[in-house]
Write a protein that holds these residues in place. Structure first.
Motif, short mmCIF file in Angstrom:
data_model
loop_
_atom_site.label_atom_id
_atom_site.label_comp_id
_atom_site.label_asym_id
_atom_site.label_seq_id
_atom_site.Cartn_x
_atom_site.Cartn_y
_atom_site.Cartn_z
N TYR A 19 0.83 -1.15 -0.12
CA TYR A 19 0.11 0.17 0.08
C TYR A 19 0.96 1.12 0.05
CZ TYR A 19 -4.07 -3.09 0.92
OH TYR A 19 -4.92 -3.90 0.78
N GLN A 22 3.91 2.19 2.59
CA GLN A 22 3.95 1.13 3.44
C GLN A 22 4.90 0.10 3.03
OE1 GLN A 22 0.71 -0.03 5.76
NE2 GLN A 22 -0.25 2.15 5.75
N CYS A 25 3.03 -5.81 1.58
CA CYS A 25 2.29 -6.62 2.71
C CYS A 25 2.00 -8.17 1.67
CB CYS A 25 0.99 -6.18 3.06
SG CYS A 25 -0.05 -5.74 1.77
N ALA A 44 -2.39 -15.53 9.55
CA ALA A 44 -2.72 -14.81 10.88
C ALA A 44 -3.36 -13.43 10.34
CB ALA A 44 -1.55 -14.25 11.64
N ASN A 45 -4.26 -12.45 11.24
CA ASN A 45 -4.54 -11.24 10.98
C ASN A 45 -3.34 -10.39 10.31
OD1 ASN A 45 -6.37 -11.43 13.97
ND2 ASN A 45 -7.19 -11.65 11.81
N GLY A 46 -3.82 -9.85 9.39
CA GLY A 46 -2.53 -8.79 8.64
C GLY A 46 -1.59 -9.47 7.99
N SER A 47 -1.89 -10.77 7.48
CA SER A 47 -0.67 -11.36 6.63
C SER A 47 -0.95 -11.07 5.24
CB SER A 47 -0.66 -12.85 6.90
OG SER A 47 -2.00 -13.45 6.65
N GLY A 48 -1.99 -10.68 4.95
CA GLY A 48 -2.20 -10.17 3.48
C GLY A 48 -3.27 -11.09 2.79
N LYS A 49 -4.09 -11.79 3.29
CA LYS A 49 -5.15 -12.57 2.66
C LYS A 49 -6.00 -11.66 1.78
CE LYS A 49 -6.80 -14.08 6.42
NZ LYS A 49 -5.73 -13.66 7.46
N SER A 50 -6.76 -10.61 2.35
CA SER A 50 -7.51 -9.86 1.77
C SER A 50 -7.12 -9.06 0.74
CB SER A 50 -8.10 -8.86 2.58
OG SER A 50 -8.84 -9.28 3.82
N THR A 51 -5.62 -8.73 0.90
CA THR A 51 -5.00 -7.95 -0.23
C THR A 51 -4.93 -8.66 -1.42
OG1 THR A 51 -3.83 -6.68 1.63
CG2 THR A 51 -2.86 -6.75 -0.86
N GLN A 97 -14.67 -8.96 2.70
CA GLN A 97 -14.68 -9.12 4.29
C GLN A 97 -15.67 -8.34 4.81
OE1 GLN A 97 -10.86 -9.17 5.90
NE2 GLN A 97 -11.32 -9.70 7.77
N GLU A 175 -13.53 -14.71 4.39
CA GLU A 175 -13.88 -14.80 5.56
C GLU A 175 -15.42 -14.87 5.44
OE1 GLU A 175 -12.18 -15.18 8.14
OE2 GLU A 175 -10.23 -13.93 7.69
N HIS A 207 -9.18 -17.78 8.61
CA HIS A 207 -8.51 -18.23 9.60
C HIS A 207 -9.30 -19.24 10.70
CE1 HIS A 207 -8.77 -13.88 10.66
NE2 HIS A 207 -10.00 -14.36 10.86
#
Ligand code: ATP
Ligand code: MG
Lengths: 284, 308
Positions: A19, A22, A25, A44-51, A97, A175, A207
Motif C-alpha cells: 500500500y 507502507q 504486505c 494470521a490477521n494482517g498477513s495479506g489474505k484480503s489484499t 470481508q 472470511e 483463519h
C-alpha cells in the motif's frame, strides 16, 4: 470463457504488493489456482489474505510480478477492454470481508440487480434470477428491505446473493463464515458444496481452521512476513503444528487439569484431541 | 493461562479522579442524535404505502416540469404570481403526501435564511426609496468625500424587493423538495442520464449520493460506539472536543469505506452507467404532467405581465 476443470484459472507469479507509503504486505508470492479447485488461503490477521484476493479480482495491481486470469495478464488496460473486462467481472465474484462495503444499493432487490443490469441483461432475465437467488439463500422476505438495516448474517447472505445472481465461475470469498450462526454457516457450506459440484472454482480466505476441511481441497499459508510458506492438502497443513505455530495461527496454550497446569500447542480444530497423560512440563 | 491485568475485575475502580456529572452532556448527545435523524430523513428512500400519482410518474417528466417551473419562478416579479406558485407547490406537496417533517424545515429555514440575507436591502441606505419606518436618525454630515445619510429607515421598495426574494427562494426550494420527495435518488440520476446529461456528471452525482449515505452510516455507528464506551459521564467541554475528534474519525472512515464501496461496485462490473430495475416508461400521463406544468408556468408568466 472459463474452460474445463483442471485448467489454470489464476496464475500468480512473484507478486509483490505494498500500500502507498507502507512496507510490502505481499512479498514474492507465487501459486496457481486450477479450474474447479477449492483453495483456502490461511494466515494470521494482517498477513495479506484480503489484499491477495483484491489482486486476484483485478482491483489492485501488483508492483512487481504478475497475476493472470486464464492466461491473460490482469492489468488495468486489459480490464478496460471488451469483451475481456466485462466477462471477467461476470465470471469472477468477490465476497468482501466487510458486507457494509459490498452493499451499496437502496434495496436488497436493487443489490441483486446491480451486476446483471451492468452486464446489460434483459429485465425479465434479471427479475427471474433475482427470484431464484433469493429463494436459494432463503432471503426472499428481505427483498424490499434496505441492506443497511439488516443483521450481519443477513447482510452476508445478500452479498453472496449479489454475486451468485451473475452465475460466476470463480468465487473469491473473504472470511465468508465470520459472524454467521451455526444454521447459516451450514447453509453456506451446503451452497458452496453444491457450487463446487457444479464445477465452480472457490478461493476462500479464512483463519477458521475448524472449517478448513469443509472449505478446501488445498490450502496455502501466508506467513506474517507476507510470504507463502506452505501449499498442500488441508490434513497435512493442519497436522503441521510447527508451521501453524510459526505463522501464529495457533498458540501454545496452557490449561489446568485439577491442580496442574500444562502447556501444549493448541488449535481450535474439529479433530481437536490430545491425550492428558501428564507427561508434559508441569507447573503449579 | 493468560494473566489478566490486576484492575480488570468486576467493580474495580481507581481511587481519586473526577466525579461524573451525569446530566451535563445530555444536550450534546441529543443534538447529535437529532442531527443524525434529520440527515437520515434527507437520504431516505421509502416510498410509503401511498405512493401517489406523482411518485409513479416518469422521473424525466418530473425533472423537466420541476426545472421548468423553477426557471419560471425566477422570472416572476409580482408578489401575487410568486405567492400563487408557492401555494400551488405546497398544495401539490400535501396531495402527494410529502411528510410534514420534510416540508416544515424547508418552509421555516429557507424563508428565514433568505430574509436574513435580504435584510440590508430593505434599508434606504442600500436600495434608496421613500422611508416607511425610520429606525435611526444620524447627525448627518460628511465623512471625507461621502455624505452620511440623515436617517436610516426601512423603505417600502426595499420591503418589496426583500419579500419578492424570500417568496421566490421559498417557492424554488419547495419545488425542488417536491421533486426530491417523490423521486428516488437512483431514478433521478437515471432520469438525468436519459435526458442527455453527460455520464461523467451523473456519475459524480451518483458517487456523491453513495458517499453521503456511507458518511451518515459511519457517523451514526461511531456515535454509538462512543456512547457504548463512555463509561462515565464526562464534562460538556470534553464531550465537545470528543465530538470534534469524532468528525475527523468519521471522515477518515467514510473515505476508507467509500473506497471499498467503489471497489465493490467495480468488482460487480460497474461501468459508470446508471441502470435501473424496472425503469419508468414514458406514458400518456407523463405528457399530461408536462402539459399541466407548461400551462401553469405560462399562466403565471401572463399573470405576472398583466400585473406589472
Ligand atoms: N487500505 C489499506 N491501506 C493501507 N494498509 C492496508 C490497507 N489494507 C490493509 N493494509 C495493511 O496490509 C496488511 C495486510 O492486510 P490484509 O487486510 O490483507 O490482511 P488479512 O490477512 O486480510 O487480515 P485479516 O485476517 O485481519 O482480515 C496489514 O498490515 C494491513 O495493515
Ligand atoms: Mg482480511
Amino acid at each position: 470463457m472459463s474452460g474445463p476443470s483442471g485448467e489454470t484459472v489464476f496464475a500468480v507469479e512473484g507478486v509483490r504488493f505494498a500500500y502507498p507509503g507502507q512496507p510490502p504486505c505481499l512479498d514474492g508470492v507465487s501459486f496457481e489456482v486450477r479450474g474447479g479447485e477449492r483453495l483456502a488461503l490461511v494466515g494470521a490477521n494482517g498477513s495479506g489474505k484480503s489484499t491477495l484476493l483484491h489482486l486476484l479480482d483485478g482491483l489492485y495491481f501488483p508492483g512487481e510480478g504478475r497475476v493472470a486470469y486464464l492466461g491473460r495478464p490482469l492489468t488495468e488496460d486489459a480490464l478496460e477492454e471488451t469483451p475481456f473486462g466485462p466477462r471477467f467481472r461476470q465470471e469472477v465474484g468477490f465476497l468482501f470481508q466487510s458486507s457494509d462495503a459490498q452493499l451499496f444499493c437502496p434495496m436488497v432487490e436493487d443489490e441483486l440487480a446491480f451486476g446483471p443490469l451492468q452486464m446489460g441483461w434483459t429485465q425479465d432475465e434479471v427479475l427471474r434470477r433475482i427470484e431464484d437467488t433469493l429463494a436459494l439463500l432463503e432471503i426472499s422476505r428481505l427483498r424490499g428491505r434496505s441492506p443497511a438495516g439488516l443483521s450481519a448474517g443477513e447482510k452476508k447472505r445478500v452479498a453472496l446473493a449479489s454475486l451468485l445472481v451473475l452465475s460466476p465461475s470463480v468465487l473469491l470469498l473473504d472470511e465468508p463464515t465470520a459472524g454467521l450462526d451455526p444454521r447459516s454457516q451450514s447453509l453456506l457450506l451446503e451452497i458452496l458444496e453444491a457450487l463446487h459440484a457444479r464445477g465452480l472454482t472457490l478461493v476462500t480466505a479464512t483463519h477458521d481452521l475448524t472449517l478448513l476441511p469443509h472449505l478446501a481441497d488445498r490450502v496455502i499459508v501466508l506467513s506474517e512476513e507476507h510470504r507463502l510458506v506452505a501449499d498442500g492438502a488441508p490434513e497435512r497443513v493442519l497436522a503441521d503444528t510447527d508451521l501453524l505455530l510459526a505463522v501464529n495461527l495457533i498458540h501454545a496454550h496452557s490449561h489446568r487439569h485439577g491442580r496442574l497446569v500444562h502447556s501444549h500447542p493448541h488449535q481450535h480444530v474439529v479433530a481437536h484431541e490430545h491425550v492428558h497423560d501428564h507427561g508434559h512440563t508441569h507447573e503449579d | 493461562m493468560t494473566a489478566l491485568p490486576e484492575w480488570l475485575r468486576p467493580g474495580a475502580r481507581p481511587s481519586g479522579g473526577v466525579s461524573p456529572r451525569p446530566a451535563a452532556h445530555r444536550l450534546l448527545r441529543r443534538t447529535l442524535g437529532a442531527m443524525g435523524r434529520s440527515l437520515a430523513l434527507l437520504v431516505r428512500e421509502d416510498d410509503g404505502p401511498n405512493a401517489g400519482a406523482l411518485r409513479a410518474a416518469d422521473p424525466r417528466a418530473k425533472l423537466l416540469a420541476a426545472v421548468g417551473l423553477i426557471v419560471v419562478a425566477t422570472f416572476l416579479r409580482g408578489m401575487l404570481p410568486l405567492a400563487v406558485c408557492l401555494g400551488l407547490t405546497l398544495a401539490l406537496s400535501v396531495a402527494a403526501r410529502v411528510p410534514g417533517r420534510r416540508l416544515l424545515p424547508v418552509l421555516i429555514a429557507v424563508p428565514l435564511a433568505s430574509a436574513a440575507l435580504m435584510l440590508p436591502a430593505t434599508l434606504n441606505v442600500v436600495s434608496g426609496g421613500s422611508p416607511l419606518l425610520v429606525l435611526w436618525r444620524t447627525a448627518g454630515g460628511a465623512l471625507g468625500p461621502w455624505r452620511l445619510p440623515e436617517i436610516v429607515a426601512i423603505t417600502g421598495d426595499g420591503l418589496l424587493v426583500a419579500g419578492r426574494m424570500v417568496l421566490r427562494t421559498t417557492a424554488c426550494a419547495a419545488l425542488a423538495l417536491l421533486l426530491a420527495a417523490t423521486t428516488r435518488p437512483q431514478q433521478l440520476l437515471g432520469g438525468l442520464r436519459s435526458l442527455g446529461v453527460p455520464q461523467a456528471f451523473v456519475m459524480v452525482l451518483a458517487m456523491a449520493e453513495r458517499y453521503l449515505a456511507v458518511l451518515l452510516r459511519s457517523a451514526q455507528e461511531l456515535h454509538l460506539a462512543r456512547l457504548a464506551r463512555s463509561v462515565a459521564a464526562i464534562g460538556v467541554r470534553r464531550e465537545e472536543a470528543w465530538a470534534a475528534a469524532g468528525v475527523g474519525a468519521v471522515f477518515r472512515r467514510t473515505r476508507a469505506l467509500a473506497d471499498e464501496v467503489t471497489l465493490a461496485m467495480v468488482s460487480r462490473g460497474f461501468t459508470g452507467e446508471v441502470r435501473l430495475l424496472r425503469p419508468a416508461r414514458w406514458q400518456r400521463k407523463d405528457w399530461l404532467l408536462m402539459a399541466v406544468a407548461a400551462a401553469v408556468g405560462a399562466a403565471l408568466l401572463i399573470l405576472d405581465r398583466r400585473l406589472a
